[in-house]
Design a protein around this motif. Sequence first.
Motif, PDB file in Angstrom:
ATOM      1  N   LEU A 152     -48.878 -22.877 -29.958  1.00 30.64           N
ATOM      2  CA  LEU A 152     -48.151 -24.044 -30.465  1.00 30.64           C
ATOM      3  C   LEU A 152     -47.891 -23.974 -31.960  1.00 30.64           C
ATOM      4  CD1 LEU A 152     -49.977 -26.783 -28.372  1.00 30.64           C
ATOM      5  CD2 LEU A 152     -47.591 -26.056 -28.146  1.00 30.64           C
ATOM      6  N   ILE A 153     -48.591 -23.095 -32.661  1.00 36.29           N
ATOM      7  CA  ILE A 153     -48.319 -22.853 -34.074  1.00 36.29           C
ATOM      8  C   ILE A 153     -48.353 -21.355 -34.328  1.00 36.29           C
ATOM      9  CG2 ILE A 153     -49.236 -25.077 -34.840  1.00 36.29           C
ATOM     10  CD1 ILE A 153     -51.800 -23.638 -35.719  1.00 36.29           C
ATOM     11  N   ASP A 154     -47.719 -20.956 -35.428  1.00 37.79           N
ATOM     12  CA  ASP A 154     -47.739 -19.551 -35.828  1.00 37.79           C
ATOM     13  C   ASP A 154     -48.943 -19.238 -36.708  1.00 37.79           C
ATOM     14  OD1 ASP A 154     -45.223 -19.090 -34.590  1.00 37.79           O
ATOM     15  OD2 ASP A 154     -44.233 -19.978 -36.318  1.00 37.79           O
ATOM     16  N   GLN A 155     -49.299 -20.210 -37.548  1.00 43.63           N
ATOM     17  CA  GLN A 155     -50.387 -20.004 -38.499  1.00 43.63           C
ATOM     18  C   GLN A 155     -50.826 -21.368 -39.018  1.00 43.63           C
ATOM     19  OE1 GLN A 155     -49.096 -18.587 -42.493  1.00 43.63           O
ATOM     20  NE2 GLN A 155     -47.062 -18.369 -41.565  1.00 43.63           N
ATOM     21  N   GLN A 170     -44.923 -31.633 -48.523  1.00 39.13           N
ATOM     22  CA  GLN A 170     -43.484 -31.433 -48.683  1.00 39.13           C
ATOM     23  C   GLN A 170     -42.880 -30.708 -47.480  1.00 39.13           C
ATOM     24  OE1 GLN A 170     -42.013 -32.787 -51.827  1.00 39.13           O
ATOM     25  NE2 GLN A 170     -44.082 -33.605 -51.485  1.00 39.13           N
ATOM     26  N   THR A 171     -43.725 -30.001 -46.727  1.00 44.00           N
ATOM     27  CA  THR A 171     -43.213 -29.189 -45.615  1.00 44.00           C
ATOM     28  C   THR A 171     -43.708 -29.632 -44.243  1.00 44.00           C
ATOM     29  OG1 THR A 171     -45.012 -27.577 -45.916  1.00 44.00           O
ATOM     30  CG2 THR A 171     -42.950 -27.161 -47.089  1.00 44.00           C
ATOM     31  N   ASP A 265     -61.857 -31.386 -45.921  1.00 47.69           N
ATOM     32  CA  ASP A 265     -61.092 -30.153 -45.761  1.00 47.69           C
ATOM     33  C   ASP A 265     -59.683 -30.510 -45.308  1.00 47.69           C
ATOM     34  OD1 ASP A 265     -61.398 -28.960 -42.460  1.00 47.69           O
ATOM     35  OD2 ASP A 265     -62.289 -30.826 -43.145  1.00 47.69           O
ATOM     36  N   LEU A 266     -58.724 -29.680 -45.725  1.00 52.84           N
ATOM     37  CA  LEU A 266     -57.305 -29.923 -45.481  1.00 52.84           C
ATOM     38  C   LEU A 266     -56.682 -28.697 -44.841  1.00 52.84           C
ATOM     39  CD1 LEU A 266     -56.527 -31.398 -49.018  1.00 52.84           C
ATOM     40  CD2 LEU A 266     -56.900 -32.724 -46.921  1.00 52.84           C
ATOM     41  N   ILE A 267     -56.082 -28.885 -43.682  1.00 55.09           N
ATOM     42  CA  ILE A 267     -55.467 -27.779 -42.944  1.00 55.09           C
ATOM     43  C   ILE A 267     -54.087 -28.212 -42.481  1.00 55.09           C
ATOM     44  CG2 ILE A 267     -55.616 -26.295 -40.912  1.00 55.09           C
ATOM     45  CD1 ILE A 267     -58.631 -26.524 -41.028  1.00 55.09           C
ATOM     46  N   GLN A 268     -53.109 -27.351 -42.702  1.00 54.82           N
ATOM     47  CA  GLN A 268     -51.753 -27.643 -42.235  1.00 54.82           C
ATOM     48  C   GLN A 268     -51.356 -26.668 -41.126  1.00 54.82           C
ATOM     49  OE1 GLN A 268     -48.160 -26.707 -44.579  1.00 54.82           O
ATOM     50  NE2 GLN A 268     -47.562 -28.850 -44.289  1.00 54.82           N
ATOM     51  N   PRO A 269     -51.219 -27.173 -39.890  1.00 52.02           N
ATOM     52  CA  PRO A 269     -50.643 -26.328 -38.834  1.00 52.02           C
ATOM     53  C   PRO A 269     -49.185 -26.051 -39.153  1.00 52.02           C
ATOM     54  CG  PRO A 269     -51.766 -28.269 -37.930  1.00 52.02           C
ATOM     55  CD  PRO A 269     -51.581 -28.499 -39.379  1.00 52.02           C
ATOM     56  N   ARG A 270     -48.761 -24.817 -38.951  1.00 52.05           N
ATOM     57  CA  ARG A 270     -47.397 -24.444 -39.315  1.00 52.05           C
ATOM     58  C   ARG A 270     -46.686 -23.767 -38.144  1.00 52.05           C
ATOM     59  NH1 ARG A 270     -46.240 -24.468 -44.800  1.00 52.05           N
ATOM     60  NH2 ARG A 270     -44.547 -22.988 -44.420  1.00 52.05           N
ATOM     61  N   LEU A 271     -45.415 -24.088 -38.024  1.00 54.13           N
ATOM     62  CA  LEU A 271     -44.549 -23.471 -37.018  1.00 54.13           C
ATOM     63  C   LEU A 271     -43.370 -22.901 -37.780  1.00 54.13           C
ATOM     64  CD1 LEU A 271     -44.059 -23.046 -33.935  1.00 54.13           C
ATOM     65  CD2 LEU A 271     -42.725 -25.161 -33.997  1.00 54.13           C
ATOM     66  N   ASP A 272     -43.486 -21.630 -38.161  1.00 57.26           N
ATOM     67  CA  ASP A 272     -42.466 -21.022 -38.999  1.00 57.26           C
ATOM     68  C   ASP A 272     -41.368 -20.336 -38.214  1.00 57.26           C
ATOM     69  OD1 ASP A 272     -43.776 -21.856 -41.314  1.00 57.26           O
ATOM     70  OD2 ASP A 272     -45.091 -20.116 -41.302  1.00 57.26           O
ATOM     71  N   SER A 273     -41.667 -19.928 -36.982  1.00 60.38           N
ATOM     72  CA  SER A 273     -40.640 -19.297 -36.166  1.00 60.38           C
ATOM     73  C   SER A 273     -39.804 -20.377 -35.486  1.00 60.38           C
ATOM     74  CB  SER A 273     -41.265 -18.394 -35.107  1.00 60.38           C
ATOM     75  OG  SER A 273     -42.060 -19.145 -34.218  1.00 60.38           O
ATOM     76  N   SER A 274     -38.583 -20.037 -35.085  1.00 56.98           N
ATOM     77  CA  SER A 274     -37.719 -21.014 -34.428  1.00 56.98           C
ATOM     78  C   SER A 274     -38.182 -21.213 -33.007  1.00 56.98           C
ATOM     79  CB  SER A 274     -36.264 -20.526 -34.447  1.00 56.98           C
ATOM     80  OG  SER A 274     -36.158 -19.298 -33.766  1.00 56.98           O
ATOM     81  N   ARG A 275     -37.965 -22.409 -32.490  1.00 55.60           N
ATOM     82  CA  ARG A 275     -38.302 -22.738 -31.102  1.00 55.60           C
ATOM     83  C   ARG A 275     -37.048 -23.247 -30.400  1.00 55.60           C
ATOM     84  NH1 ARG A 275     -42.188 -20.185 -31.944  1.00 55.60           N
ATOM     85  NH2 ARG A 275     -44.356 -20.648 -31.526  1.00 55.60           N
TER      86      ARG A 275
END
Length: 275
Positions: A152-155, A170-171, A265-275
């Motif tokens: 569900l996420i890339d990184q 911001q993202t 602690d602060l963590i941002q799930p990221r989805l950088d690839s297109s879906r």
Amino acid sequence: MPDVSITRYDVRPDMGRHLVLDPRSLAYRRRYTGDPIYPTEWAPKVPVLDQQNLIAQGIRTSQLTDGATDDVDALGSCTGNAATVAISVLHTAGSLATAGLDVADPVAAEAWAIGLYSDATHRDQWHDDAWPTVDCGSSGLGVAKALRQRGLIDQYGHATTAEELCMLLQTGPVLAGLPWYAAWMEPVGQYALLDEIPGWQSSEIAGGHEVCVTALEHVAYLPTGGLDYERTILRARNSWSSSWGDGGSFRFSLALYQAVRDQADLIQPRLDSSR
């Protein structure tokens, strides 16, 4: 097993986050480079979730995951709930449905979040328990790993300062693990900041809690050019029903984050690839 730093909190039916810091995560820290910071807001597609009153919602935990034998009325599944909110921002409703998350049904979404919490407890390999059947709590790191394992996420990236938190927002939304003070159990007034609750610093820490920061509502600067922590305001989505706080959300300042930073602690799930 890496040399992780672990701070455990009492797991309660309304909170179950532990602070787990892996030094390898610093390689994925999103450092603040001085770029402009603007107010921003991210709209979750899921309704406000409720990790309590599960039976009244029609959720039978004995039917959700293999190995569960009893129905419980609440779970310390805040990490799964917060991550479900974040994921609902990153994906379309269609791709979420493909992943089994129905954003139109709060009960189905809460059941999905409990399953994610179960995954997170199994990814937290620093303890021997897991849900089911032990409501052992989990970590922001564990639920981020669970999201990645599910595809569900890339990184996921990390922040360790107030400026980095604002830059991440911001993202996209950010998972925030916090020490939760007893005085914060019910914010005073619909729009009140946690900061404004009298005596919160001297109240006991009730446990560890995970929330999803969805908005940087107001950005203020000092005359010297740095962020004004007291007047820079964030909003976060909780998972204690829409009747809690401001429709299920609350606000806090960067000054409050600074005050609890050593246990946050602060963590941002990221989805950088297109879906």
